[in-house]
Scaffold this motif. Structure first.
Motif, PDB file in Angstrom:
ATOM      1  N   ALA A 153      -9.621 -42.211  25.118  1.00 42.91           N
ATOM      2  CA  ALA A 153      -9.208 -41.833  23.761  1.00 42.91           C
ATOM      3  C   ALA A 153      -7.739 -42.189  23.639  1.00 42.91           C
ATOM      4  N   GLU A 190      -7.058 -44.331  13.840  1.00 43.78           N
ATOM      5  CA  GLU A 190      -7.350 -43.096  13.128  1.00 43.78           C
ATOM      6  C   GLU A 190      -7.415 -41.899  14.074  1.00 43.78           C
ATOM      7  N   THR A 191      -6.964 -42.100  15.306  1.00 42.86           N
ATOM      8  CA  THR A 191      -7.020 -41.044  16.319  1.00 42.86           C
ATOM      9  C   THR A 191      -5.637 -40.436  16.531  1.00 42.86           C
ATOM     10  N   GLU A 236      -5.134 -34.367  17.823  1.00 42.17           N
ATOM     11  CA  GLU A 236      -6.271 -33.457  17.690  1.00 42.17           C
ATOM     12  C   GLU A 236      -7.581 -34.176  17.962  1.00 42.17           C
ATOM     13  N   GLN A 237      -7.715 -35.414  17.460  1.00 41.35           N
ATOM     14  CA  GLN A 237      -8.949 -36.169  17.657  1.00 41.35           C
ATOM     15  C   GLN A 237      -9.117 -36.572  19.120  1.00 41.35           C
ATOM     16  N   SER A 260     -10.063 -33.451  21.068  1.00 44.86           N
ATOM     17  CA  SER A 260     -11.463 -33.084  20.846  1.00 44.86           C
ATOM     18  C   SER A 260     -12.405 -33.991  21.626  1.00 44.86           C
ATOM     19  N   ALA A 261     -12.089 -35.290  21.633  1.00 39.86           N
ATOM     20  CA  ALA A 261     -12.937 -36.239  22.364  1.00 39.86           C
ATOM     21  C   ALA A 261     -12.908 -35.941  23.857  1.00 39.86           C
TER      22      ALA A 261
END
Length: 361
Positions: free
Chosen positions: A169, A228-229, A232-233, A236-237
């Motif tokens: 990520a 777009e990461t 938080e993204q 989460s991943a």
């Protein structure tokens, strides 16, 4: 501190979203100690400088204290936002104990034109977090070089993306403090720098090019889509078991080990950032990092000063780095080496010690 309550009922503090949890802990403690109420105003991390500049230029003068990304200190000082704290730090040095701040961050976070304008609050650096189960089932050892990381991400994504699992990520959302970090990680560890010793751009060097090439080569094997990461993204991943690796701030480990919200508790580990080119020892760039200032225009500077003193104190620092969700990483030597921090999260403490003691600006 109680005496402050006689003349001040409240102060207003502007805080970046990632440090909101930590700031509220400080605010509650400050109110209990002084009787002064603290209004915490939270904004996205990329809006702090804009909000402070507007506050000063418009005459609104709403904020008394604030945190900010340390690279903004010059603009904020020149814009009449930051109060010069040099004399206050010297006056209260027995309380502050400046020698306890981690040397690699104290100067970069606090000094502008040979004057002290801030106190450290969040000692941000990145390390490489990885899912031990995903790497093991793909026969992969924790990467020590950027080429190894690229090969690992490629192998995992090609094998498991059909199941929604990706090699890495990558925090690439278009905010300088975020997308520049994953490049800075590579730039520093290929032996490059943003600026030369003469103050010119260092981005035309072989190291800078190699860093960019590795970054772009890794993107196809990341959780869609890196642009777009955000933090938080990516978080989460990773804690959702959908990313085998991620470059993240040290406190990511506290989230990963939270059994109530993480699917990878007990199934992750962390190592220093990989290296590339001729570099053999990992270096952690100061790719984020938050520090505390007092508004030069505030009518409540005494109270604001006491607030940031408390926030950056050793006792408060230890409480913050041992609280899940505070958003705060170590900024003091005593906290970094405290057995209570090591007990709270041994892997994170080890990674933090490695990163922050070798951090480069």
């Amino acid at each position: 501190r109680r005496a402050l309550a006689q003349g001040v009922d409240s102060i207003t503090v502007l805080i970046s979203q990632p440090q909101a949890g930590g700031a509220q802990i400080v605010a509650d403690a400050f109110t209990e100690a002084t009787g002064i109420r603290v209004e915490i105003v939270t904004v996205p991390l990329d809006q702090i400088q804009q909000q402070l500049t507007l506050d000063a230029q418009s005459g609104a003068e709403r904020f008394d204290a604030f945190d900010f990304w340390y690279v903004s200190k010059g603009a904020l000082a020149e814009g009449g936002v930051l109060l010069d704290l040099t004399d206050l730090i010297e006056r209260d040095k027995d309380q502050i104990n400046p020698d306890d701040f981690i040397p690699s961050i104290y100067g970069p976070y606090s000094v502008y034109n040979d004057r002290q304008v801030a106190l450290p609050f969040d000692g941000d650096t990145h390390a490489l977090f990885y899912n031990t189960e995903i790497l093991a089932r793909n026969g992969i050892e924790p990467p020590k070089t950027w080429d190894e990381l690229l090969a690992a991400a490629k192998k995992i994504t090609e094998a498991e993306s059909k199941d929604g699992i990706y090699g890495i990520a990558m925090i690439g959302v278009r905010a300088p403090i975020l997308n520049i970090s994953i490049y800075a990680n590579r730039l520093a560890n290929y032996g490059g720098a943003f600026l030369t010793e003469e103050g010119r751009s260092g981005l035309n060097s072989e190291a800078a090019l190699a860093a960019a090439e590795n970054l772009m080569a890794t993107v196809p094997y990341a959780v869609p889509t890196p642009a777009e990461t955000g933090f938080e993204q990516a978080l989460s991943a990773f804690i959702g078991g959908k990313a085998a690796m991620t470059e993240g701030w040290i406190d990511l480990g506290t989230y990963a080990d939270d059994p109530e919200n993480s699917q990878v508790a007990g199934k992750w580990a962390v190592v220093p950032l990989p290296v590339g080119g001729s570099v053999t020892a990992s270096r952690a760039p100061l790719n984020a990092g938050w520090t505390l200032g007092v508004a030069a225009y505030s009518a409540k500077q005494d109270a604001a000063w006491e607030f940031i003193k408390l926030a950056s104190s050793a006792d408060m620092g230890l409480q913050l780095i041992t609280t899940t969700g505070s958003g705060i990483d170590p900024f003091r030597i005593s906290n970094l080496n405290d057995p209570r921090y090591a007990e709270f999260n041994p892997q994170v403490q080890k990674a933090a010690a490695s990163s922050l003691n070798g951090a480069v600006g």
